[in-house]
Design a protein around this motif. Structure first.
Motif, mmCIF file in Angstrom:
data_model
loop_
_atom_site.group_PDB
_atom_site.id
_atom_site.type_symbol
_atom_site.label_atom_id
_atom_site.label_comp_id
_atom_site.label_asym_id
_atom_site.label_seq_id
_atom_site.Cartn_x
_atom_site.Cartn_y
_atom_site.Cartn_z
ATOM 1 N N TYR A 53 0.846 -1.200 0.000
ATOM 2 C CA TYR A 53 0.000 0.000 0.000
ATOM 3 C C TYR A 53 0.879 1.246 0.000
ATOM 4 O O TYR A 53 1.818 1.377 0.783
ATOM 5 C CB TYR A 53 -0.933 0.012 1.212
ATOM 6 C CG TYR A 53 -1.634 1.333 1.364
ATOM 7 C CD1 TYR A 53 -2.578 1.748 0.437
ATOM 8 C CD2 TYR A 53 -1.311 2.197 2.406
ATOM 9 C CE1 TYR A 53 -3.197 2.970 0.550
ATOM 10 C CE2 TYR A 53 -1.934 3.423 2.533
ATOM 11 C CZ TYR A 53 -2.873 3.812 1.597
ATOM 12 O OH TYR A 53 -3.467 5.027 1.710
ATOM 13 N N ASP A 54 0.561 2.180 -0.882
ATOM 14 C CA ASP A 54 1.273 3.450 -0.983
ATOM 15 C C ASP A 54 0.433 4.519 -0.285
ATOM 16 O O ASP A 54 -0.644 4.868 -0.767
ATOM 17 C CB ASP A 54 1.471 3.814 -2.457
ATOM 18 C CG ASP A 54 2.203 5.135 -2.664
ATOM 19 O OD1 ASP A 54 2.546 5.804 -1.659
ATOM 20 O OD2 ASP A 54 2.443 5.492 -3.831
ATOM 21 N N PRO A 55 0.924 5.058 0.854
ATOM 22 C CA PRO A 55 0.146 6.052 1.604
ATOM 23 C C PRO A 55 -0.178 7.321 0.817
ATOM 24 O O PRO A 55 -1.057 8.085 1.207
ATOM 25 C CB PRO A 55 1.048 6.386 2.795
ATOM 26 C CG PRO A 55 2.000 5.252 2.908
ATOM 27 C CD PRO A 55 2.164 4.703 1.524
ATOM 28 N N LEU A 56 0.494 7.537 -0.295
ATOM 29 C CA LEU A 56 0.207 8.714 -1.112
ATOM 30 C C LEU A 56 -1.011 8.498 -2.011
ATOM 31 O O LEU A 56 -1.469 9.423 -2.666
ATOM 32 C CB LEU A 56 1.424 9.081 -1.965
ATOM 33 C CG LEU A 56 2.701 9.415 -1.170
ATOM 34 C CD1 LEU A 56 3.862 9.668 -2.116
ATOM 35 C CD2 LEU A 56 2.458 10.609 -0.254
ATOM 36 N N ALA A 90 -9.366 2.860 -2.924
ATOM 37 C CA ALA A 90 -9.149 2.340 -4.278
ATOM 38 C C ALA A 90 -8.294 1.072 -4.225
ATOM 39 O O ALA A 90 -8.570 0.086 -4.921
ATOM 40 C CB ALA A 90 -8.489 3.394 -5.157
ATOM 41 N N TRP A 91 -7.254 1.077 -3.406
ATOM 42 C CA TRP A 91 -6.370 -0.084 -3.243
ATOM 43 C C TRP A 91 -7.163 -1.271 -2.712
ATOM 44 O O TRP A 91 -7.099 -2.371 -3.241
ATOM 45 C CB TRP A 91 -5.226 0.304 -2.302
ATOM 46 C CG TRP A 91 -4.205 -0.749 -2.026
ATOM 47 C CD1 TRP A 91 -3.177 -1.134 -2.838
ATOM 48 C CD2 TRP A 91 -4.087 -1.535 -0.833
ATOM 49 N NE1 TRP A 91 -2.439 -2.111 -2.218
ATOM 50 C CE2 TRP A 91 -2.965 -2.373 -0.983
ATOM 51 C CE3 TRP A 91 -4.815 -1.596 0.354
ATOM 52 C CZ2 TRP A 91 -2.562 -3.262 -0.002
ATOM 53 C CZ3 TRP A 91 -4.400 -2.480 1.334
ATOM 54 C CH2 TRP A 91 -3.291 -3.307 1.153
ATOM 55 N N LEU A 92 -7.950 -1.023 -1.667
ATOM 56 C CA LEU A 92 -8.756 -2.074 -1.059
ATOM 57 C C LEU A 92 -9.822 -2.568 -2.033
ATOM 58 O O LEU A 92 -10.070 -3.779 -2.141
ATOM 59 C CB LEU A 92 -9.411 -1.567 0.223
ATOM 60 C CG LEU A 92 -10.319 -2.558 0.947
ATOM 61 C CD1 LEU A 92 -9.502 -3.748 1.452
ATOM 62 C CD2 LEU A 92 -11.039 -1.873 2.094
ATOM 63 N N SER A 93 -10.450 -1.671 -2.765
ATOM 64 C CA SER A 93 -11.492 -2.053 -3.721
ATOM 65 C C SER A 93 -10.938 -2.964 -4.810
ATOM 66 O O SER A 93 -11.605 -3.925 -5.224
ATOM 67 C CB SER A 93 -12.124 -0.817 -4.366
ATOM 68 O OG SER A 93 -12.818 -0.070 -3.394
ATOM 69 N N ALA A 94 -9.735 -2.686 -5.268
ATOM 70 C CA ALA A 94 -9.116 -3.530 -6.296
ATOM 71 C C ALA A 94 -8.883 -4.945 -5.758
ATOM 72 O O ALA A 94 -9.163 -5.937 -6.438
ATOM 73 C CB ALA A 94 -7.801 -2.912 -6.758
ATOM 74 N N ILE A 95 -8.408 -5.036 -4.541
ATOM 75 C CA ILE A 95 -8.174 -6.350 -3.928
ATOM 76 C C ILE A 95 -9.502 -7.072 -3.734
ATOM 77 O O ILE A 95 -9.643 -8.253 -4.065
ATOM 78 C CB ILE A 95 -7.429 -6.211 -2.585
ATOM 79 C CG1 ILE A 95 -6.021 -5.679 -2.828
ATOM 80 C CG2 ILE A 95 -7.372 -7.546 -1.854
ATOM 81 C CD1 ILE A 95 -5.282 -5.288 -1.561
#
Length: 174
Positions: free
Chosen positions: A55-58, A63-68
């Motif tokens: 995970y990139d905090p920037l 969105a990151w979680l939704s993709a997973i």
């Protein structure tokens, strides 16, 4: 999540708890049945735990979680789809199914299966493993990768090469 990556256990617990609603919503959008949502939530949280370092905090956590979550939902749907194709849903299936199979057709199928099994055994180890995991055991790429320790790309390449080799060998013998 940035705090969780830095080692804050409370933040990690809170981010996982707060993620459940979004995971459920993404899974529903993918078409997952209500009774299977908890499976997607569990698999997604497990994946988040394994890949939290990516995970990139920037960037957007949602969105990151939704993709997973979308990927885990698709894995579940594929798994259920394979199962549905094998199951018989006709209430009269047992009444209309012949008691005895035509002996010659059964023998021919058994010979074909034996020939295929022998051809699979001659494949290089990586290709054989990909066929067994993805083809025979019908695991998803994620499940096979976890089981074998190989990445999904390597499994795809090995499966593709194995299927080409098997096709060439079996059609060459016909």
């Amino acid at each position: 999540m940035a705090a969780a990556q830095a080692g804050d256990q409370r933040a990690y617990t809170r981010v996982l708890n707060d993620s459940v609603a979004l995971i459920r919503a993404v899974a529903r959008r993918q078409g997952v049945a209500v009774d299977a949502l908890d499976d997607v939530v569990q698999e997604t949280l497990f994946t988040v735990h394994r890949v939290r370092h990516t995970y990139d905090p920037l960037r957007s956590y949602d969105a990151w979680l939704s993709a997973i979550a979308a990927r885990r939902a698709i894995d579940l749907l594929r798994s259920h789809g394979r199962r549905e194709q094998r199951e018989v849903h006709d209430e009269f299936a047992l009444d209309t199914h012949a008691d005895r199979e035509d002996a010659s057709a059964g023998t021919e199928r058994a010979q074909d299966a034996l020939l295929l099994r022998k051809a699979i055994e001659t494949l290089p180890p990586g290709q054989r493993e990909a066929v067994e995991q993805l083809g025979l055991k019908e695991r998803s790429l994620a499940e096979a990768a976890q089981s074998t320790g190989r990445n999904t790309g390597a499994l795809k390449v090995n499966l593709h090469r194995a299927l080409k080799t098997l096709r060439d060998r079996l059609h060459g013998e016909s």
